[in-house]
Design a protein around this motif. Sequence first.
Motif, short mmCIF file in Angstrom:
data_model
loop_
_atom_site.label_atom_id
_atom_site.label_comp_id
_atom_site.label_asym_id
_atom_site.label_seq_id
_atom_site.Cartn_x
_atom_site.Cartn_y
_atom_site.Cartn_z
N VAL A 1 0.92 -1.31 0.06
CA VAL A 1 0.03 0.18 0.00
C VAL A 1 0.83 1.22 -0.19
N VAL A 2 0.63 2.04 -0.91
CA VAL A 2 1.40 3.27 -1.06
C VAL A 2 0.51 4.39 -0.57
N ASP A 3 0.85 5.31 0.37
CA ASP A 3 0.15 6.42 0.97
C ASP A 3 1.00 7.59 0.71
N LYS A 4 0.19 8.51 -0.22
CA LYS A 4 1.03 9.69 -0.47
C LYS A 4 -0.17 10.98 -0.46
N GLN A 5 0.67 12.13 -0.38
CA GLN A 5 -0.03 13.30 -0.50
C GLN A 5 0.36 13.93 -1.97
N ARG A 6 -0.52 14.15 -2.87
CA ARG A 6 -0.20 14.42 -4.25
C ARG A 6 -0.46 15.90 -4.73
N ASP A 7 0.26 16.78 -5.06
CA ASP A 7 -0.10 18.03 -5.53
C ASP A 7 -0.32 17.74 -6.97
N ILE A 8 -1.37 18.12 -7.72
CA ILE A 8 -1.55 17.63 -9.22
C ILE A 8 -1.65 18.87 -9.79
N PHE A 9 -0.89 19.10 -11.03
CA PHE A 9 -0.95 20.22 -11.86
C PHE A 9 -1.05 19.82 -13.34
N TRP A 10 -1.67 20.57 -14.10
CA TRP A 10 -1.91 20.30 -15.49
C TRP A 10 -1.32 21.29 -16.61
N ALA A 11 -0.64 20.99 -17.62
CA ALA A 11 -0.40 21.90 -18.74
C ALA A 11 -0.61 21.18 -19.83
N GLY A 12 -1.81 21.62 -20.50
CA GLY A 12 -2.22 20.70 -21.64
C GLY A 12 -2.33 19.25 -21.46
N ASN A 13 -1.57 18.50 -22.10
CA ASN A 13 -1.93 17.09 -22.05
C ASN A 13 -0.92 16.42 -21.10
N VAL A 14 -0.15 17.30 -20.51
CA VAL A 14 1.01 16.96 -19.56
C VAL A 14 0.33 17.07 -18.34
N LYS A 15 0.30 15.88 -17.37
CA LYS A 15 0.10 15.89 -15.79
C LYS A 15 1.30 15.75 -14.92
N LEU A 16 1.26 16.77 -14.04
CA LEU A 16 2.33 16.86 -13.33
C LEU A 16 2.10 16.70 -11.62
#
Length: 182
Positions: A98-113
């Motif tokens: 099990v992987v537990d994470k805090q994720r900040d999600i960014f988008w730039a066109g078709n790129v997810k960061l």
Amino acid sequence: MQVAIVEIKAHCPEPGATSARMLELGATHQGRDHQVDTYFAVPHGRLKLRQGGIETNLIHYRRDDHAGPKESQVLLHSPSDAPSLRAALSAALDVRVVVDKQRDIFWAGNVKLHLDDVAGLGTFVEIEAIDRDGSHSRAELHDRCRQWLNDLGIEPSLLVTHSYSDLLLARNEMRAGDAGDP
């Protein structure tokens, strides 16, 4: 839904500066998500159930483990009842990790960061160039990943070859081996 993804993962020693640079380069911040990924033992590829406030998906994918851009063929399913699905999968399949994470999600066109703070592993940046409809070639996806890699100033020594699940499994095996040493 089947999706083609080219991905890069790297250690992120300065998440604040990386986040600021993403925004400076035109990415938009979608939000911060607490995600718990449960990986199940399957004969081919990887199967995980991601449970989060922004993203909840059952994900099956196949990907080679090497530094730099990696291609994945991904099947996504958005379950209406993730806890029940997790219970059913856990009853039928062994849970690998099990992987537990805090994720900040960014988008730039078709790129997810992503900026990920992974429990037990540290902070990472991920770059995913995504083709949902066949409108982007593999070469374009690789180029987009490399461009973001360069624009963010990610050094080759920071690249990660394996998934968070593999890194946690290796860490757990090492700890188990250390506990068994006289």
